[in-house]
Design an enzyme around this catalytic site. Structure first.
Site, PDB file in Angstrom:
ATOM      1  N   ASP A  77      31.643   5.068  39.488  1.00 43.09           N
ATOM      2  CA  ASP A  77      31.575   5.944  38.396  1.00 43.09           C
ATOM      3  C   ASP A  77      32.874   6.131  37.770  1.00 43.09           C
ATOM      4  O   ASP A  77      32.901   6.546  36.665  1.00 43.09           O
ATOM      5  CB  ASP A  77      31.078   7.136  38.963  1.00 43.09           C
ATOM      6  CG  ASP A  77      29.413   7.029  39.187  1.00 43.09           C
ATOM      7  OD1 ASP A  77      28.932   6.262  38.963  1.00 43.09           O
ATOM      8  OD2 ASP A  77      28.877   8.375  39.383  1.00 43.09           O
ATOM      9  N   MET A 111      24.061   4.586  36.033  1.00 45.40           N
ATOM     10  CA  MET A 111      24.938   5.428  37.007  1.00 45.40           C
ATOM     11  C   MET A 111      25.759   6.210  36.099  1.00 45.40           C
ATOM     12  O   MET A 111      26.207   6.184  35.125  1.00 45.40           O
ATOM     13  CB  MET A 111      25.651   4.659  38.164  1.00 45.40           C
ATOM     14  CG  MET A 111      24.549   3.898  39.017  1.00 45.40           C
ATOM     15  SD  MET A 111      23.958   2.661  38.305  1.00 45.40           S
ATOM     16  CE  MET A 111      25.408   1.538  38.507  1.00 45.40           C
ATOM     17  N   GLY A 112      26.199   7.402  36.822  1.00 49.11           N
ATOM     18  CA  GLY A 112      27.172   8.478  36.298  1.00 49.11           C
ATOM     19  C   GLY A 112      26.372   9.650  36.479  1.00 49.11           C
ATOM     20  O   GLY A 112      25.935  10.346  35.642  1.00 49.11           O
ATOM     21  N   GLU A 128      22.716   9.060  34.387  1.00 49.70           N
ATOM     22  CA  GLU A 128      21.744   9.639  35.067  1.00 49.70           C
ATOM     23  C   GLU A 128      22.136  11.119  35.044  1.00 49.70           C
ATOM     24  O   GLU A 128      21.137  12.006  35.270  1.00 49.70           O
ATOM     25  CB  GLU A 128      22.128   9.239  36.549  1.00 49.70           C
ATOM     26  CG  GLU A 128      22.993   9.207  37.160  1.00 49.70           C
ATOM     27  CD  GLU A 128      23.291   8.764  38.544  1.00 49.70           C
ATOM     28  OE1 GLU A 128      22.269   8.920  39.349  1.00 49.70           O
ATOM     29  OE2 GLU A 128      24.248   8.138  38.814  1.00 49.70           O
ATOM     30  N   TYR A 138      19.673   0.619  41.491  1.00 42.72           N
ATOM     31  CA  TYR A 138      19.581  -0.105  42.690  1.00 42.72           C
ATOM     32  C   TYR A 138      20.029  -1.623  42.564  1.00 42.72           C
ATOM     33  O   TYR A 138      20.627  -2.106  43.359  1.00 42.72           O
ATOM     34  CB  TYR A 138      18.662   0.150  43.530  1.00 42.72           C
ATOM     35  CG  TYR A 138      18.433   1.502  44.213  1.00 42.72           C
ATOM     36  CD1 TYR A 138      19.235   1.862  45.291  1.00 42.72           C
ATOM     37  CD2 TYR A 138      17.714   2.580  43.537  1.00 42.72           C
ATOM     38  CE1 TYR A 138      19.129   3.354  45.827  1.00 42.72           C
ATOM     39  CE2 TYR A 138      17.555   3.435  43.928  1.00 42.72           C
ATOM     40  CZ  TYR A 138      18.235   4.222  44.882  1.00 42.72           C
ATOM     41  OH  TYR A 138      18.021   5.509  45.429  1.00 42.72           O
ATOM     42  N   ARG A 152      23.925  -1.677  41.868  1.00 43.96           N
ATOM     43  CA  ARG A 152      24.644  -1.320  43.231  1.00 43.96           C
ATOM     44  C   ARG A 152      24.469  -2.587  44.148  1.00 43.96           C
ATOM     45  O   ARG A 152      25.629  -2.619  44.776  1.00 43.96           O
ATOM     46  CB  ARG A 152      24.047  -0.137  43.676  1.00 43.96           C
ATOM     47  CG  ARG A 152      24.304   1.003  43.224  1.00 43.96           C
ATOM     48  CD  ARG A 152      23.906   2.256  44.198  1.00 43.96           C
ATOM     49  NE  ARG A 152      24.177   3.642  43.268  1.00 43.96           N
ATOM     50  CZ  ARG A 152      23.166   4.318  42.723  1.00 43.96           C
ATOM     51  NH1 ARG A 152      22.033   3.892  42.954  1.00 43.96           N
ATOM     52  NH2 ARG A 152      23.527   5.457  42.400  1.00 43.96           N
TER      53      ARG A 152
END
Length: 255
Positions: free
Chosen positions: A26, A69-70, A125, A178, A181
C-alpha cells in the site's frame, strides 16, 4: 510484532538484532518513500484497468468499476489511474464522496456517460467506508477493521440511480486484489527487494535493531519501527500525484 520481539530481546540481554523489510504494497509506511511490491501492483493494475475500459467501451452506457488495494491510503489507486489515461473517476480513502444526495458520484458519472457513452471508475478498497455507518464494524484476528465492499455498494448505487432515470446501463465490476497479490514481482521490484534484504543484513550484523530498512530520496535508510508505524502515510491532496490524477481524469477536485 517485530518491535515487541526487539524490546523483549533487549530486556533479556539477548544478542539479537531485529531488522524489518516493509512488506506492505500500500506504500503507506511513515518516512518510507517506496515499499516492496508497490510498482508491481501498479503495473498489474493498469492492465486490469485497460480490460475494464474495453468492456465499458464495448457496451452502450458501459461502466467499468475496478477495486484496488489500499485500506487507508490511495497510492496504488491514484498511481494506477494516472498511469492509465482511460480512467474517468479515481476514488481514494483520503477524499469522501456521496452515492446519494447533492453532488453525488452517480450524477457525475451520468454526465460523463452523456459525453463519452462509457466510464471507468477505479476505487480503493478503503474508500467511502463512512457510507457504511449503519453496519457493525468487524475485526480480523490481528484487530484490524475489516473493510466493507465499496465496489459492490457503488455498483448497486449506480444501478438504483440509473433505474430511477430510466437509463439503461451495463456495469462490470472487477475485484482483482488476490490476482494482483499473487503475481511474481517485476524486474524493478525484484532488484529493490534484493537491496532491501542486503541492507537489512548489514544493519543486523552491525548490531542495530528495532528498525526497518526504508527508502527516501534514492537512499536506503534506517527507520525506527516506532517512527515508521507512528502515523500512516497518505496521499497529499496538494501533491503532484493527486493534481495529476485530477487533471488526467477531469473529475471534480473533491471526488
Amino acid at each position: 510484532g517485530a518491535q515487541a520481539i526487539a524490546e523483549a530481546a533487549k530486556q533479556g540481554n539477548a544478542d539479537i538484532s531485529v531488522i524489518g523489510v516493509p512488506k506492505t504494497i500500500d506504500n503507506d509506511l511513515g518516512f518510507v518513500e517506496k515499499t516492496f511490491g508497490f510498482e508491481t501492483s501498479v503495473q498489474i493494475s493498469t492492465d486490469i484497468i485497460s480490460s475494464a475500459y474495453s468492456e465499458a467501451k464495448g457496451a452502450e452506457n458501459g461502466i467499468g468499476i475496478v477495486k484496488l488495494m489500499g485500506r487507508d491510503s490511495g497510492f496504488i489507486t491514484a498511481t494506477a489511474s494516472l498511469a492509465n489515461s482511460v480512467v474517468d473517476f479515481c476514488l481514494i480513502p483520503e477524499i469522501p464522496f456521496q452515492i446519494d444526495g447533492t453532488g453525488n458520484i452517480c450524477e457525475a458519472i451520468q454526465k460523463r456517460l452523456a459525453e463519452k457513452n462509457h466510464a471507468v471508475i477505479v476505487v480503493a478498497e478503503g474508500a467511502g467506508q463512512d457510507l457504511f455507518h449503519n453496519n457493525q464494524k468487524k475485526l480480523d484476528a490481528s484487530g484490524n477493521i475489516l473493510k466493507d465492499d465499496i465496489g459492490e455498494l457503488l455498483k448497486q448505487g449506480l444501478i438504483k440511480h440509473f433505474d430511477s432515470q430510466k437509463i439503461p446501463i451495463s456495469i462490470k465490476y472487477l475485484d482483482p486484489s488476490y490476482h494482483i497479490r499473487s503475481v511474481a514481482a517485476n524486474a524493478s521490484d525484484s532488484v529493490f527487494c534484493y537491496l532491501l534484504a542486503e541492507y537489512a543484513v548489514h544493519a543486523g550484523m552491525s548490531g542495530k535493531t528495532n528498525l526497518v530498512i526504508g527508502y527516501w530520496n534514492n537512499f536506503f535508510t534506517h527507520v525506527p519501527i516506532q517512527l515508521a508505524t507512528r502515523e500512516r502515510r497518505i496521499v497529499e491532496l496538494d501533491s503532484a500525484l493527486w493534481r495529476g490524477v485530477v487533471s488526467a481524469t477531469q473529475q471534480n477536485q473533491k471526488a
